[in-house]
Design a protein around this motif. Structure first.
Motif, PDB file in Angstrom:
ATOM      1  N   GLY A  40      28.840  12.544  99.782  1.00  0.00           N
ATOM      2  CA  GLY A  40      30.048  12.190 100.509  1.00  0.00           C
ATOM      3  C   GLY A  40      30.525  10.785 100.198  1.00  0.00           C
ATOM      4  N   ARG A  42      30.649   7.414 101.339  1.00  0.00           N
ATOM      5  CA  ARG A  42      29.875   6.645 102.315  1.00  0.00           C
ATOM      6  C   ARG A  42      30.122   5.144 102.146  1.00  0.00           C
ATOM      7  NH1 ARG A  42      25.643  10.156 103.857  1.00  0.00           N
ATOM      8  NH2 ARG A  42      25.051   8.605 105.378  1.00  0.00           N
ATOM      9  N   HIS A  46      34.093   5.094 105.789  1.00  0.00           N
ATOM     10  CA  HIS A  46      33.458   6.122 106.627  1.00  0.00           C
ATOM     11  C   HIS A  46      33.294   5.571 108.043  1.00  0.00           C
ATOM     12  CE1 HIS A  46      30.627   9.026 108.210  1.00  0.00           C
ATOM     13  NE2 HIS A  46      30.896   9.797 107.174  1.00  0.00           N
ATOM     14  N   ALA A 121      31.872  17.365  94.067  1.00  0.00           N
ATOM     15  CA  ALA A 121      31.650  16.727  95.372  1.00  0.00           C
ATOM     16  C   ALA A 121      31.553  15.212  95.208  1.00  0.00           C
ATOM     17  CB  ALA A 121      30.370  17.255  96.006  1.00  0.00           C
TER      18      ALA A 121
END
Length: 135
Positions: A40, A42, A46, A121
Motif C-alpha cells: 500500500g 504508506r 496515509h 499493487a
C-alpha cells in the motif's frame, strides 16, 4: 519483513517463507536490515499507517505465534512508493537478503495478506537507521 498490524511509529517483522526468526534477529542485531517493503501507499499521506523521514519507529520482531522476541529503535530515513512490478533489485538493498526481485516481495506480501497481491499493487519501501545498540 512482515505484517501483523502496524501501529503508528512501528515496523513489525515475522518469519515468513523467505526468512526465519533467527535470521531476522541476526539482521537486526547486526544492523543489516535497513529497508522493508509494506503493501500500500504508506507515506505521510496515509491517515494512520504512514511513515515520514525523521520519524522515530520501534522495530518489533515476533515469532510465528505472535509473541514478541526482539525490539530495536530506528529513525525513518526514506519512504519510496512503487508499483510492485516496478521494484528493481537495487530498491531492495538493505531488505532481507532473500528479497532480490519484485517476485520475491510478491511472495512475502501475499503470504502475510493471505491472498495474491497483484503486480500493479502499490508498495512502500521504508528505509531506516538504528538509533541505539540492538544487542
Amino acid at each position: 519483513m512482515a505484517i501483523l498490524q502496524n501501529a503508528q511509529g512501528e515496523l513489525w517483522f515475522r518469519p515468513n517463507p523467505r526468512v526465519t526468526l533467527s535470521e531476522l534477529q541476526r539482521l537486526v542485531r547486526q544492523r543489516a536490515l535497513r529497508r522493508t517493503p509494506r503493501l500500500g501507499i504508506r507515506n505521510a499521506t496515509h491517515p494512520s499507517k504512514g511513515y515520514t523521514p525523521g520519524q522515530p519507529v520501534t522495530l518489533r520482531i515476533y515469532d510465528s505465534r505472535g509473541e514478541q522476541q526482539h525490539v530495536a529503535h530506528a529513525t525513518v530515513t526514506d519512504v519510496i512508493v512503487r508499483r510492485l512490478n516496478e521494484i528493481a533489485p537495487a530498491d531492495l538493498a538493505g531488505c532481507e537478503p532473500t528479497l532480490r526481485t519484485w517476485h520475491d516481495v510478491e511472495t512475502v506480501l501475499s503470504y502475510f495478506e493471505g491472498r495474491n497481491v497483484p503486480p500493479d499493487a502499490p508498495v512502500t519501501l521504508v528505509s531506516f537507521d538504528y538509533r541505539e545498540n540492538c544487542t
